[in-house]
Design a protein around this motif. Structure first.
Motif, PDB file in Angstrom:
ATOM      1  N   ALA A 151       0.866  -1.179   0.000  1.00 17.16           N
ATOM      2  CA  ALA A 151       0.000   0.000   0.000  1.00 17.16           C
ATOM      3  C   ALA A 151       0.903   1.230   0.000  1.00 17.16           C
ATOM      4  O   ALA A 151       1.967   1.218   0.616  1.00 17.16           O
ATOM      5  N   LYS A 152       0.485   2.264  -0.660  1.00 14.50           N
ATOM      6  CA  LYS A 152       1.258   3.501  -0.705  1.00 14.50           C
ATOM      7  C   LYS A 152       0.882   4.397   0.472  1.00 14.50           C
ATOM      8  O   LYS A 152      -0.234   4.358   0.980  1.00 14.50           O
TER       9      LYS A 152
ATOM     10  N   LYS B 106       1.320  10.256  -0.520  1.00 15.33           N
ATOM     11  CA  LYS B 106       1.619   9.982  -1.926  1.00 15.33           C
ATOM     12  C   LYS B 106       0.353   9.592  -2.668  1.00 15.33           C
ATOM     13  O   LYS B 106       0.221   9.858  -3.859  1.00 15.33           O
ATOM     14  N   ASP B 107      -0.573   8.957  -1.966  1.00 16.71           N
ATOM     15  CA  ASP B 107      -1.841   8.571  -2.581  1.00 16.71           C
ATOM     16  C   ASP B 107      -2.645   9.812  -2.976  1.00 16.71           C
ATOM     17  O   ASP B 107      -3.249   9.869  -4.045  1.00 16.71           O
TER      18      ASP B 107
ATOM     19  N   LEU C 228       5.865   1.704  -6.593  1.00 19.60           N
ATOM     20  CA  LEU C 228       5.244   0.693  -5.735  1.00 19.60           C
ATOM     21  C   LEU C 228       5.228  -0.667  -6.414  1.00 19.60           C
ATOM     22  O   LEU C 228       5.623  -1.675  -5.828  1.00 19.60           O
ATOM     23  N   MET C 229       4.803  -0.695  -7.669  1.00 17.60           N
ATOM     24  CA  MET C 229       4.710  -1.969  -8.377  1.00 17.60           C
ATOM     25  C   MET C 229       6.087  -2.535  -8.704  1.00 17.60           C
ATOM     26  O   MET C 229       6.275  -3.754  -8.676  1.00 17.60           O
TER      27      MET C 229
ATOM     28  N   GLN D 203      -8.874  -1.368  -0.354  1.00 18.67           N
ATOM     29  CA  GLN D 203      -8.754  -0.056  -0.974  1.00 18.67           C
ATOM     30  C   GLN D 203      -7.352   0.489  -0.739  1.00 18.67           C
ATOM     31  O   GLN D 203      -6.895   0.610   0.393  1.00 18.67           O
ATOM     32  N   GLY D 204      -6.643   0.766  -1.808  1.00 26.59           N
ATOM     33  CA  GLY D 204      -5.298   1.309  -1.706  1.00 26.59           C
ATOM     34  C   GLY D 204      -4.212   0.279  -1.505  1.00 26.59           C
ATOM     35  O   GLY D 204      -3.056   0.628  -1.315  1.00 26.59           O
ATOM     36  N   ALA D 205      -4.548  -1.018  -1.542  1.00 23.01           N
ATOM     37  CA  ALA D 205      -3.545  -2.067  -1.361  1.00 23.01           C
ATOM     38  C   ALA D 205      -3.680  -3.097  -2.474  1.00 23.01           C
ATOM     39  O   ALA D 205      -4.783  -3.461  -2.863  1.00 23.01           O
ATOM     40  N   ALA D 206      -2.534  -3.552  -2.982  1.00 24.17           N
ATOM     41  CA  ALA D 206      -2.534  -4.526  -4.061  1.00 24.17           C
ATOM     42  C   ALA D 206      -1.549  -5.648  -3.753  1.00 24.17           C
ATOM     43  O   ALA D 206      -0.513  -5.426  -3.128  1.00 24.17           O
ATOM     44  N   GLU D 207      -1.907  -6.840  -4.201  1.00 26.35           N
ATOM     45  CA  GLU D 207      -1.007  -7.983  -4.102  1.00 26.35           C
ATOM     46  C   GLU D 207      -0.342  -8.179  -5.451  1.00 26.35           C
ATOM     47  O   GLU D 207      -0.996  -8.086  -6.495  1.00 26.35           O
TER      48      GLU D 207
END
Length: 108
Positions: A28-29, A33-34, A53-54, A89-93
């Motif tokens: 998550a950022k 920054k988000d 981030l990615m 929300q705001g987090a990715a795997e």
């Protein structure tokens, strides 16, 4: 460790197939920054914070996949793929996976 998205490697032969290996991370950022990325989204252009981030997530997931491959005795991971999913929300795997193998030089 040799890592490739190919199923075979020229001049190499697979002498052992050790199965699926994988690595993942959930990121998550920072909220500041988000917010800045939200403004950039309105104006258009690259969302640099998300690109970073990615990139970090891909590197970490790959390192974890390689560690798992090493633990089973592989010297290569073939047919490597990446997948992403939103987990909150705001987090990715970011998920990296491939086939752990032992490669040797081909006799031909």
């Amino acid at each position: 460790m040799f890592v490739s998205n190919m199923e075979i490697i020229p001049q190499k032969k697979i002498t052992r197939h050790l199965g699926l290996v994988q690595g993942s991370t959930v990121r998550a950022k920072h909220v500041g920054k988000d917010i800045l990325a939200g403004f950039k989204n309105l104006l258009g252009g690259e969302l640099v914070a998300y690109t970073e981030l990615m990139t970090e997530a891909r590197q970490e997931a790959t390192e974890r996949m390689i560690a798992q491959a090493e633990s089973v005795g592989a010297n290569a991971v073939l047919n490597v793929r990446f997948a992403t999913s939103s987990v909150a929300q705001g987090a990715a795997e970011l998920f990296a996976y491939g086939t752990a193998v032992v490669l040797e030089d081909s006799d031909t």
